[in-house]
Motif scaffolding. Structure first.
Motif, short mmCIF file in Angstrom:
data_model
loop_
_atom_site.label_atom_id
_atom_site.label_comp_id
_atom_site.label_asym_id
_atom_site.label_seq_id
_atom_site.Cartn_x
_atom_site.Cartn_y
_atom_site.Cartn_z
N TYR A 16 0.83 -1.21 0.00
CA TYR A 16 0.00 0.00 0.00
C TYR A 16 0.86 1.26 0.00
O TYR A 16 0.59 2.22 -0.75
CB TYR A 16 -0.94 0.01 1.21
CG TYR A 16 -2.13 0.92 1.02
CD1 TYR A 16 -3.32 0.43 0.52
CD2 TYR A 16 -2.05 2.28 1.32
CE1 TYR A 16 -4.42 1.26 0.33
CE2 TYR A 16 -3.13 3.11 1.13
CZ TYR A 16 -4.31 2.60 0.63
OH TYR A 16 -5.39 3.44 0.43
N SER B 181 -5.05 0.56 4.77
CA SER B 181 -5.72 1.70 4.13
C SER B 181 -6.49 2.54 5.14
O SER B 181 -6.52 3.77 5.06
CB SER B 181 -6.67 1.21 3.03
OG SER B 181 -7.86 0.64 3.56
N PRO C 173 -7.87 5.29 -5.09
CA PRO C 173 -9.04 4.41 -5.00
C PRO C 173 -9.35 3.63 -6.27
O PRO C 173 -9.57 2.42 -6.24
CB PRO C 173 -10.18 5.37 -4.64
CG PRO C 173 -9.72 6.71 -5.12
CD PRO C 173 -8.23 6.71 -4.90
N TRP C 174 -9.35 4.33 -7.42
CA TRP C 174 -9.77 3.66 -8.64
C TRP C 174 -8.68 2.78 -9.22
O TRP C 174 -8.97 1.80 -9.93
CB TRP C 174 -10.30 4.68 -9.64
CG TRP C 174 -11.51 5.37 -9.11
CD1 TRP C 174 -11.61 6.66 -8.69
CD2 TRP C 174 -12.78 4.75 -8.85
NE1 TRP C 174 -12.88 6.90 -8.18
CE2 TRP C 174 -13.61 5.76 -8.28
CE3 TRP C 174 -13.30 3.48 -9.04
CZ2 TRP C 174 -14.92 5.51 -7.91
CZ3 TRP C 174 -14.61 3.23 -8.67
CH2 TRP C 174 -15.41 4.23 -8.11
N ILE D 57 -6.74 0.98 -7.23
CA ILE D 57 -6.90 -0.23 -6.41
C ILE D 57 -8.11 -1.02 -6.86
O ILE D 57 -8.06 -2.26 -6.99
CB ILE D 57 -7.02 0.13 -4.92
CG1 ILE D 57 -5.72 0.74 -4.40
CG2 ILE D 57 -7.37 -1.12 -4.10
CD1 ILE D 57 -5.79 1.20 -2.96
N VAL D 58 -9.23 -0.35 -7.11
CA VAL D 58 -10.45 -1.03 -7.54
C VAL D 58 -10.20 -1.82 -8.83
O VAL D 58 -10.61 -2.98 -8.96
CB VAL D 58 -11.58 0.01 -7.75
CG1 VAL D 58 -12.71 -0.59 -8.59
CG2 VAL D 58 -12.13 0.48 -6.41
N THR E 12 -14.55 -1.63 -13.99
CA THR E 12 -13.58 -0.83 -13.23
C THR E 12 -12.59 -0.12 -14.15
O THR E 12 -12.15 0.98 -13.85
CB THR E 12 -12.83 -1.72 -12.22
OG1 THR E 12 -12.24 -2.84 -12.90
CG2 THR E 12 -13.77 -2.23 -11.14
N ASN F 229 -11.45 7.88 0.13
CA ASN F 229 -10.62 7.57 -1.03
C ASN F 229 -9.49 6.58 -0.69
O ASN F 229 -9.11 5.77 -1.54
CB ASN F 229 -10.04 8.85 -1.62
CG ASN F 229 -11.07 9.63 -2.41
OD1 ASN F 229 -11.89 9.06 -3.11
ND2 ASN F 229 -11.05 10.95 -2.28
N PRO G 289 -12.01 1.76 -2.39
CA PRO G 289 -11.35 0.54 -2.88
C PRO G 289 -11.72 -0.74 -2.13
O PRO G 289 -11.58 -1.83 -2.68
CB PRO G 289 -9.86 0.86 -2.72
CG PRO G 289 -9.79 1.90 -1.66
CD PRO G 289 -11.02 2.71 -1.81
#
Length: 481
Positions: A114, A188, A244-245, A247-248, A277, A310, A315
């Protein structure tokens, strides 16, 4: 600390065009009426989210809910579990804690992965060339506009190439992401809490706080700073997209890799989540120049509400369907060909409306400022830019769009965004109710946010807002609501 009486607190702007190391563009001053309304809006008047006790409940309750849903999904076959009796309450809580202690501890692997993502994304944001986009005039900066470095699209695809290389060389197997979901989620959360409190104390210590209530926990939740930056990187915009996006998307890819290694193929359901995604992540990158025109950048402060969400909320609570499918046999969620066609078609239709609605609104604002530049990032969808659109010229000085998708609904982007969120649960059918958390939670957020937006617009635009509402009658779904 500023009290409730502090409103439009001006930050000093130097002669070299910077304010507290912010890169500014030009001055765009609204009408005298507009300035009066901005002073009214840019001060703390009343508490939101239930006030201090409400935000404290959110800050403590939501992480607990995230752990609970994850435990149910992974260890209880997606069923919502509860104590079997009053006598079982204490043992039940100890069982839940043991699951967290063993399967969601902040271990060295999670810290490494992370933290590595954060450092790498910040490094890419600093070094990769980008398009400089002018934002909206900021009242607390004497209506100066800030410049935003938009290089997300390059950073995203450099990250994808890097991840593919690491996976192929077996330096970092992508399947490990989904296998360490709980550990990564805990790290996170720690980042979410840590950065929120750190930014509050730093902002107050440097005298850059704005729109404060005077209540400590509430101001940590809502935030103290408006334009946090490291060099040319706007941290608020950076965190909205790059963590966030990313990771998603990679969590979905990790689930697909997990399926392929286990079964020798990737199900249409998991492929659906990879597509869904990717669409969202790519849209945030290819249309990044539109983000500085949004309320998030212009008005929302950088507090726990945004930071935690976020870093951890998005995520690790939006992709429960991926977590379920990666840990369960595909026979549980196999659909007919017709169902897959309907599912994919719904996603793509909703995405088209969402993408073009966001583009229409943001580009209209840029056209009104005279700063519109067409970027040829992929995919540029038809009807993303309106030619000679109709609008209402307000006494404030701003314009309210009444054309394109925005002639049918005041929030067409919200409707399409919610439909996409619903498909993220539908892709696993009725196996578990937990993957529908995203769409249920999201519609509550959207309704609350609309209430906030419409209330502020009514104050800001007065009779012009009433006229706008008489033309665009529906808040969400045309003809219904």
């Amino acid at each position: 600390m500023a009290g409730a009486e502090q409103g439009l607190r001006q930050r000093p702007v130097g002669s070299n065009g910077t304010t507290n190391n912010l890169q500014v563009g030009r001055v765009v001053v609204p009408t005298a009426e507009g300035q009066k309304k901005d002073r009214e809006l840019d001060k703390h008047v009343e508490y939101e989210f239930g006030g201090p006790w409400g935000v404290l409940a959110i800050m403590t309750g939501f992480p607990i809910l995230m752990y609970y849903l994850w435990i149910c999904l992974i260890l209880y076959d997606g069923a919502l579990v509860s104590p079997s009796s009053v006598d079982d309450i204490q043992p039940f809580l100890w069982r839940m804690w043991e699951h967290i202690r063993v399967d969601a501890s902040p271990n060295a692997y999670a810290w490494k992965v992370y933290t590595g993502l954060i450092v790498y994304q910040l490094f890419l944001a600093l070094v990769i060339p980008g398009y400089m986009q002018e934002g909206l005039p900021v009242p607390s900066l004497n209506y100066r506009t800030l410049m935003y470095k938009c290089n997300a699209i390059g950073c995203i695809y450099v990250t994808m190439v890097t991840a593919a290389a690491l996976h192929y060389t077996e330096v970092f197997r992508l399947t490990e992401i989904i296998d360490n979901f709980g550990h990564l989620m805990t790290v996170s959360m720690i980042y979410g809490f840590g950065v929120s409190f750190f930014m509050y104390f730093l902002t107050v210590a440097t005298g850059n706080q704005i729109r404060m209530s005077g209540n400590f926990i509430y101001d940590v939740f809502m935030g103290a700073c408006l334009n946090p930056r490291i060099g040319p990187v706007d941290l608020k915009m950076w965190l909205e997209v790059r963590i966030p996006w990313v990771i998603v998307f990679f969590m979905s890819v990790s689930g697909a890799c997990k399926q392929y290694e286990t079964y020798g193929y990737v199900t249409p359901n998991m492929a659906f989540m990879c597509l869904a995604t990717w669409l969202y992540l790519n849209a945030c990158g290819k249309g990044e120049e539109c983000i500085p025109q949004t309320w998030d950048m212009f008005h929302e402060k950088w507090g726990f509400l945004v930071i935690f969400w976020n870093f951890a909320g998005v995520p690790f609570s939006y992709i429960y369907s991926v977590v379920y499918m990666a840990s369960h046999d595909p026979s549980n969620y196999r659909f007919s060909t017709v169902t897959y066609v309907v599912l994919y078609s719904t996603l793509l239709t909703a995405y088209f409306i969402w993408d073009t609605a966001m583009s229409q609104k943001s580009r209209f604002k840029m056209q009104s400022q005279g700063i519109m530049t067409y970027r040829k990032t992929f995919p540029q969808l038809p009807w993303g830019t309106l030619k000679n659109p109709t609008f209402i010229q307000t006494a404030h000085g701003n314009r309210l769009l009444t054309d394109g998708w925005w002639r049918y609904s005041r929030k067409p982007n919200y409707v399409a965004d919610w439909v996409m969120s619903l498909t993220w649960g539908l892709c696993q059918g009725t196996c578990s109710a937990i993957p529908y958390f995203y769409s249920v939670f999201f519609i509550a957020v959207l309704i609350h946010r609309c209430g906030r937006d419409f209330e502020r617009c009514a104050i800001k635009y007065g009779k012009d807002w009433e006229k706008y509402c008489s033309i665009v009658k529906y808040k969400f779904i045309p003809g219904i609501y």
